[in-house]
Design a protein around this motif. Structure first.
Motif, PDB file in Angstrom:
ATOM      1  N   LEU A   8      25.797  39.921  39.671  1.00 16.09           N
ATOM      2  CA  LEU A   8      25.929  40.995  38.687  1.00 16.09           C
ATOM      3  C   LEU A   8      26.147  42.349  39.371  1.00 16.09           C
ATOM      4  CD1 LEU A   8      23.229  40.010  36.050  1.00 16.09           C
ATOM      5  CD2 LEU A   8      25.663  39.478  36.077  1.00 16.09           C
ATOM      6  N   ALA A   9      25.364  42.634  40.416  1.00 17.22           N
ATOM      7  CA  ALA A   9      25.545  43.891  41.143  1.00 17.22           C
ATOM      8  C   ALA A   9      26.917  43.930  41.797  1.00 17.22           C
ATOM      9  CB  ALA A   9      24.447  44.052  42.195  1.00 17.22           C
ATOM     10  N   LEU A  10      27.319  42.815  42.383  1.00 15.53           N
ATOM     11  CA  LEU A  10      28.607  42.760  43.047  1.00 15.53           C
ATOM     12  C   LEU A  10      29.750  43.005  42.052  1.00 15.53           C
ATOM     13  CD1 LEU A  10      29.523  40.095  45.719  1.00 15.53           C
ATOM     14  CD2 LEU A  10      31.203  40.914  44.094  1.00 15.53           C
ATOM     15  N   SER A  11      29.727  42.268  40.928  1.00 17.94           N
ATOM     16  CA  SER A  11      30.823  42.393  39.965  1.00 17.94           C
ATOM     17  C   SER A  11      30.835  43.765  39.308  1.00 17.94           C
ATOM     18  CB  SER A  11      30.723  41.296  38.904  1.00 17.94           C
ATOM     19  OG  SER A  11      29.480  41.337  38.226  1.00 17.94           O
ATOM     20  N   GLY A  12      29.661  44.382  39.137  1.00 18.39           N
ATOM     21  CA  GLY A  12      29.611  45.700  38.520  1.00 18.39           C
ATOM     22  C   GLY A  12      30.191  46.804  39.377  1.00 18.39           C
ATOM     23  N   LEU A  13      30.275  46.578  40.694  1.00 14.93           N
ATOM     24  CA  LEU A  13      30.712  47.632  41.614  1.00 14.93           C
ATOM     25  C   LEU A  13      32.075  47.367  42.254  1.00 14.93           C
ATOM     26  CD1 LEU A  13      27.310  48.330  43.389  1.00 14.93           C
ATOM     27  CD2 LEU A  13      28.500  49.846  41.808  1.00 14.93           C
ATOM     28  N   LEU A  14      32.705  46.244  41.944  1.00 13.72           N
ATOM     29  CA  LEU A  14      33.965  45.912  42.604  1.00 13.72           C
ATOM     30  C   LEU A  14      35.069  46.925  42.311  1.00 13.72           C
ATOM     31  CD1 LEU A  14      34.077  42.029  42.240  1.00 13.72           C
ATOM     32  CD2 LEU A  14      34.084  43.317  44.380  1.00 13.72           C
ATOM     33  N   VAL A  15      35.147  47.393  41.077  1.00 18.60           N
ATOM     34  CA  VAL A  15      36.181  48.363  40.718  1.00 18.60           C
ATOM     35  C   VAL A  15      36.013  49.645  41.526  1.00 18.60           C
ATOM     36  CG1 VAL A  15      37.056  49.842  38.875  1.00 18.60           C
ATOM     37  CG2 VAL A  15      36.558  47.432  38.414  1.00 18.60           C
ATOM     38  N   THR A  16      34.794  50.159  41.560  1.00 23.82           N
ATOM     39  CA  THR A  16      34.512  51.375  42.322  1.00 23.82           C
ATOM     40  C   THR A  16      34.783  51.170  43.803  1.00 23.82           C
ATOM     41  OG1 THR A  16      32.838  52.068  40.725  1.00 23.82           O
ATOM     42  CG2 THR A  16      32.718  53.038  42.920  1.00 23.82           C
ATOM     43  N   VAL A  19      33.362  30.272  35.220  1.00 22.06           N
ATOM     44  CA  VAL A  19      32.210  30.153  34.323  1.00 22.06           C
ATOM     45  C   VAL A  19      31.647  28.739  34.410  1.00 22.06           C
ATOM     46  CG1 VAL A  19      31.450  30.197  31.914  1.00 22.06           C
ATOM     47  CG2 VAL A  19      33.001  31.966  32.751  1.00 22.06           C
ATOM     48  N   GLY A  20      32.553  27.763  34.352  1.00 27.40           N
ATOM     49  CA  GLY A  20      32.111  26.375  34.425  1.00 27.40           C
ATOM     50  C   GLY A  20      31.595  25.986  35.795  1.00 27.40           C
ATOM     51  N   MET A  21      32.322  26.350  36.864  1.00 24.84           N
ATOM     52  CA  MET A  21      31.914  25.939  38.204  1.00 24.84           C
ATOM     53  C   MET A  21      30.600  26.577  38.625  1.00 24.84           C
ATOM     54  SD  MET A  21      33.954  23.688  39.480  1.00 24.84           S
ATOM     55  CE  MET A  21      33.645  23.768  41.247  1.00 24.84           C
ATOM     56  N   LEU A  69      31.892  37.539  38.237  1.00 26.39           N
ATOM     57  CA  LEU A  69      31.355  37.644  36.892  1.00 26.39           C
ATOM     58  C   LEU A  69      31.431  36.298  36.180  1.00 26.39           C
ATOM     59  CD1 LEU A  69      30.095  39.728  35.008  1.00 26.39           C
ATOM     60  CD2 LEU A  69      32.370  40.178  34.088  1.00 26.39           C
ATOM     61  N   GLY A  70      32.504  35.547  36.442  1.00 25.42           N
ATOM     62  CA  GLY A  70      32.606  34.219  35.850  1.00 25.42           C
ATOM     63  C   GLY A  70      31.459  33.321  36.284  1.00 25.42           C
ATOM     64  N   SER A  71      31.163  33.311  37.578  1.00 27.57           N
ATOM     65  CA  SER A  71      30.064  32.485  38.084  1.00 27.57           C
ATOM     66  C   SER A  71      28.729  32.913  37.483  1.00 27.57           C
ATOM     67  CB  SER A  71      30.011  32.581  39.611  1.00 27.57           C
ATOM     68  OG  SER A  71      28.938  31.837  40.122  1.00 27.57           O
ATOM     69  N   ALA A  72      28.487  34.231  37.445  1.00 27.58           N
ATOM     70  CA  ALA A  72      27.234  34.730  36.871  1.00 27.58           C
ATOM     71  C   ALA A  72      27.125  34.394  35.383  1.00 27.58           C
ATOM     72  CB  ALA A  72      27.132  36.239  37.065  1.00 27.58           C
TER      73      ALA A  72
END
Length: 507
Positions: A58-66, A280-282, A407-410
């Protein structure tokens, strides 16, 4: 148009970036097999357990754009090196953690370091690989390393945890990071984006971080507490508002943090979807299967990790073959076929459960088929996504791609994992235990296993058998739901990707 001469260091660069990505992707899943011993040591509650697993992604996906935009401006090599500094410090924090919240904080900091590292890997690859075919191969290696790392995480974790405890899963990061930093400082080229000038968009940073974290937290909470709880709906509303404002703002800026207009290209949008939905599935399946191996079948962490090997081995093999398939056949057919194979592997446990029950041979076959499908689909989708983006927008493309992965994995762990937990509770009969003990056993199969170990004797054995049977019945429908997502992605690929699209640089 004249093609620049190839960088003589490009294969060394690919090896360094692959090592970087392997470390990041393994940390997404390495705790899956270490989790039972971690729970036994730190005794986190059910919510803390979910946070320990989820907060990294979650932290990783939330900051990737920045992070992608910061690398464009500050320097991608410089940001990657700084990311490894953060990653190493966070790993050390995790090694010395004595409370659940210590580990949650360390995992969040690991996610911040990972966010600084991941977009730089694709951006630097795009800089050093100027030939389209070589770039397709390099991106195939990237996809194989990322997917294989997620699947190999439990194997490596099992090897370490077996003899050295759960702390060793984090201790591994330190020497690997040191080697990558030493090699990176010598061989990696520095690069920036020509469009990275102008004022830094602090408002956009806040909007993207708040929106992504609220989105992830809302879905996670929805899977945990159900539709009657107002909290997840509040978070999802915050996410919708923040991300809508963010997208509108980015379309008006000359130098946006994220080039959202990339989604106007059908091939780009479909490729992003073809990464997100299968992940999401994997993500859910890797989490559920490792728990089933240890709690349901009684395997040690090492035994559980080794039994996952059909997935990464098949995934790596398929990823290496995918570029050749893309040269021979239309991309839409290779991508769609890979997603259908993935869906078939995901549906196999549920199908067999209707007739014979689910044992390891069935799961091994399912994992191998899933690996073949996932390796093909994610490689084709990654090459397509990067090829569909202009060279100046490669950091935006990388941020979107990696957000889809993480984000898919999370989301898979949050939604499908919570669905399996609800089915597990529904499958449990009345337990002949006192109220608090029975409630704890119903909370999760892990709690039931710890209670069974504490009770011992025939009572403990009976509880473990009951919980194991309920959990086995619960995970197969979750697999089937994951397969449905892969089918939806396949249908989208066939419907929207142009028939004549080839894996060449479009811009």
């Amino acid at each position: 148009m004249h093609t620049p001469a190839p960088d003589p260091r490009r294969w060394i660069v690919l090896a360094i970036l692959s090592g970087s990505l392997l470390l990041i992707s393994m940390d997404t899943t390495i705790l899956n097999v270490a989790f039972p011993s971690l729970v036994g040591d730190l005794r986190p509650g059910a919510v803390q357990q979910l946070w320990i697993i989820d907060v990294y992604a979650l932290a990783l996906s939330g900051l990737l754009v920045t992070a992608g935009a910061l690398g464009d401006r500050w320097g991608r090599k410089r940001l990657l090196m700084a990311g490894f500094g953060i990653f190493s410090a966070a790993s050390l924090m995790a090694v010395v953690a004595t409370e659940a919240w210590h580990l949650i904080a360390a995992r969040a900091l690991l996610g911040i370091g990972g966010a600084a590292i991941m977009p730089a890997t694709v951006s630097i690859l795009r800089t050093v690989f100027t030939d389209a075919k070589e770039r397709a191969f390099a991106l195939a290696v990237w996809a194989a390393v990322f997917g294989g790392g997620m699947a190999l995480g439990p194997v490596v974790g099992g090897l370490l945890v077996q003899d050295h405890g759960w702390h060793s899963a984090f201790l591994l990061n330190l020497p690997v990071a040191a080697v990558i930093v030493a090699a990176g400082l010598r061989y990696l080229p520095e690069s920036r984006s020509p469009r990275s000038s102008g004022r830094w968009d602090w408002w956009g940073v806040g909007q993207s971080v708040v929106g992504m974290l609220a989105l992830a937290g809302g879905i996670k909470q929805l899977g945990k507490s159900g539709v009657a709880d107002p909290l997840p709906w509040t978070l999802l509303l915050v996410a919708a508002v923040a991300l809508t404002v963010f997208v509108r703002r980015q379309t008006r800026l000359d130098n946006p943090l994220l080039q959202v207009r990339l989604f106007a290209e059908p091939a780009f949008s479909v490729a992003a979807t073809a990464i997100f939905l299968p992940m999401v599935g994997m993500g859910a399946i890797l989490f559920l299967v490792t728990q089933w191996f240890q709690y349901g079948e009684g395997y040690t962490p090492l035994q559980a990790g080794l039994r996952l090997l059909p997935a990464p081995l098949a995934l790596i093999a398929a990823s290496m073959v995918a570029p050749s398939l893309m040269q021979r056949f239309a991309i839409r057919h290779v991508l769609g076929a890979g997603l259908v194979v993935l869906a078939a592997g995901m549906a196999l446990p549920w199908t067999l459960q209707q007739f014979t029950g689910v044992g390891y041979p069935a799961l091994a076959a399912a994992l191998a088929v899933m690996g073949l499908g996932a390796g093909t689909a994610t490689t084709v989708a990654s090459v397509t996504l990067v090829s569909a983006a202009p060279a100046a927008e490669v950091s935006s493309a990388a941020a979107i791609e990696e957000t889809c992965y993480e984000l898919g994995s999370a989301m898979g762990v949050a939604v499908l994992g919570s669905t399996a937990a609800a089915l597990y509770r529904g499958n449990l009969p009345d337990l002949e235990l006192d109220g608090p003990t029975a409630a704890a056993a119903r909370d999760s199969v892990g709690e039931a296993a710890h209670i069974a170990e504490r009770l011992g004797g025939s009572v403990g054995r009976a509880l473990l058998d009951t919980a194991s049977h309920a959990y086995t019945l619960a995970i197969a429908p979750a697999f089937l739901m994951a397969g449905g997502l892969a089918v939806a992605a396949a249908a989208t690929s066939w419907a929207l990707i142009p028939r004549d699209l080839r894996p060449t640089e479009n811009h």
